[in-house]
Design a protein around this motif. Structure first.
Motif, short mmCIF file in Angstrom:
data_model
loop_
_atom_site.label_atom_id
_atom_site.label_comp_id
_atom_site.label_asym_id
_atom_site.label_seq_id
_atom_site.Cartn_x
_atom_site.Cartn_y
_atom_site.Cartn_z
N ASP A 23 22.73 -22.66 17.21
CA ASP A 23 21.51 -22.77 18.01
C ASP A 23 21.36 -24.21 18.50
O ASP A 23 22.08 -25.10 18.06
CB ASP A 23 20.31 -22.39 17.13
N TYR A 36 21.16 -23.57 30.67
CA TYR A 36 20.12 -22.93 29.88
C TYR A 36 20.27 -23.32 28.42
O TYR A 36 21.37 -23.63 27.97
CB TYR A 36 20.22 -21.40 29.98
N LYS A 37 19.17 -23.29 27.66
CA LYS A 37 19.26 -23.41 26.21
C LYS A 37 20.01 -22.18 25.71
O LYS A 37 19.92 -21.11 26.32
CB LYS A 37 17.87 -23.47 25.58
N LYS A 39 21.92 -19.81 22.23
CA LYS A 39 22.05 -19.42 20.82
C LYS A 39 23.19 -18.42 20.76
O LYS A 39 23.31 -17.57 21.66
CB LYS A 39 20.74 -18.79 20.37
N ARG A 50 23.01 -15.77 23.86
CA ARG A 50 21.67 -15.67 24.44
C ARG A 50 21.33 -16.97 25.15
O ARG A 50 21.44 -18.05 24.58
CB ARG A 50 20.65 -15.39 23.35
N TYR A 52 18.26 -19.06 27.25
CA TYR A 52 16.80 -19.10 27.33
C TYR A 52 16.33 -19.96 28.49
O TYR A 52 16.90 -20.99 28.79
CB TYR A 52 16.21 -19.79 26.09
N PHE A 55 10.20 -18.85 27.42
CA PHE A 55 10.15 -17.75 26.46
C PHE A 55 10.99 -16.56 26.91
O PHE A 55 11.14 -15.59 26.17
CB PHE A 55 8.70 -17.32 26.21
N TYR A 57 14.58 -14.68 27.99
CA TYR A 57 15.97 -14.82 27.61
C TYR A 57 16.78 -13.62 28.07
O TYR A 57 16.24 -12.58 28.41
CB TYR A 57 16.13 -15.00 26.10
N THR A 59 20.55 -11.72 26.75
CA THR A 59 21.61 -11.69 25.76
C THR A 59 22.80 -10.92 26.31
O THR A 59 22.62 -9.85 26.89
CB THR A 59 21.12 -11.03 24.45
#
Length: 66
Positions: A23, A36-37, A39, A50, A52, A55, A57, A59
């Motif tokens: 993460d 993008y952020k 995980k 995934r 983000y 809020f 997202y 996957t």
């Protein structure tokens, strides 16, 4: 990075291990050049990725092709 060759391009970076997942990193969406952020984790032998934005997202399942 939009329009650049994908071979050799770094698409994920700064991922930190957090239990069974990674993460806190970032991922590049190669088709539009946006970052993008991100995980990632393993689920049923598939790499789950995934991205983000706030809020929201999305996957994806990444499967190794042999």
């Amino acid at each position: 990075k939009k329009g650049k060759p994908l071979v050799g391009m770094q698409i994920m970076w700064d991922m930190k291990k957090d239990g069974d997942e990674y993460d806190g990193g970032q991922i590049l969406k190669a088709d539009n050049g946006k970052i993008y952020k991100a995980k990632i984790w393993i689920e049923d032998s598939k790499l789950m990725v995934r991205g983000y934005i706030g809020f929201m997202y999305k996957t994806q399942e990444w499967i190794r092709i042999k």
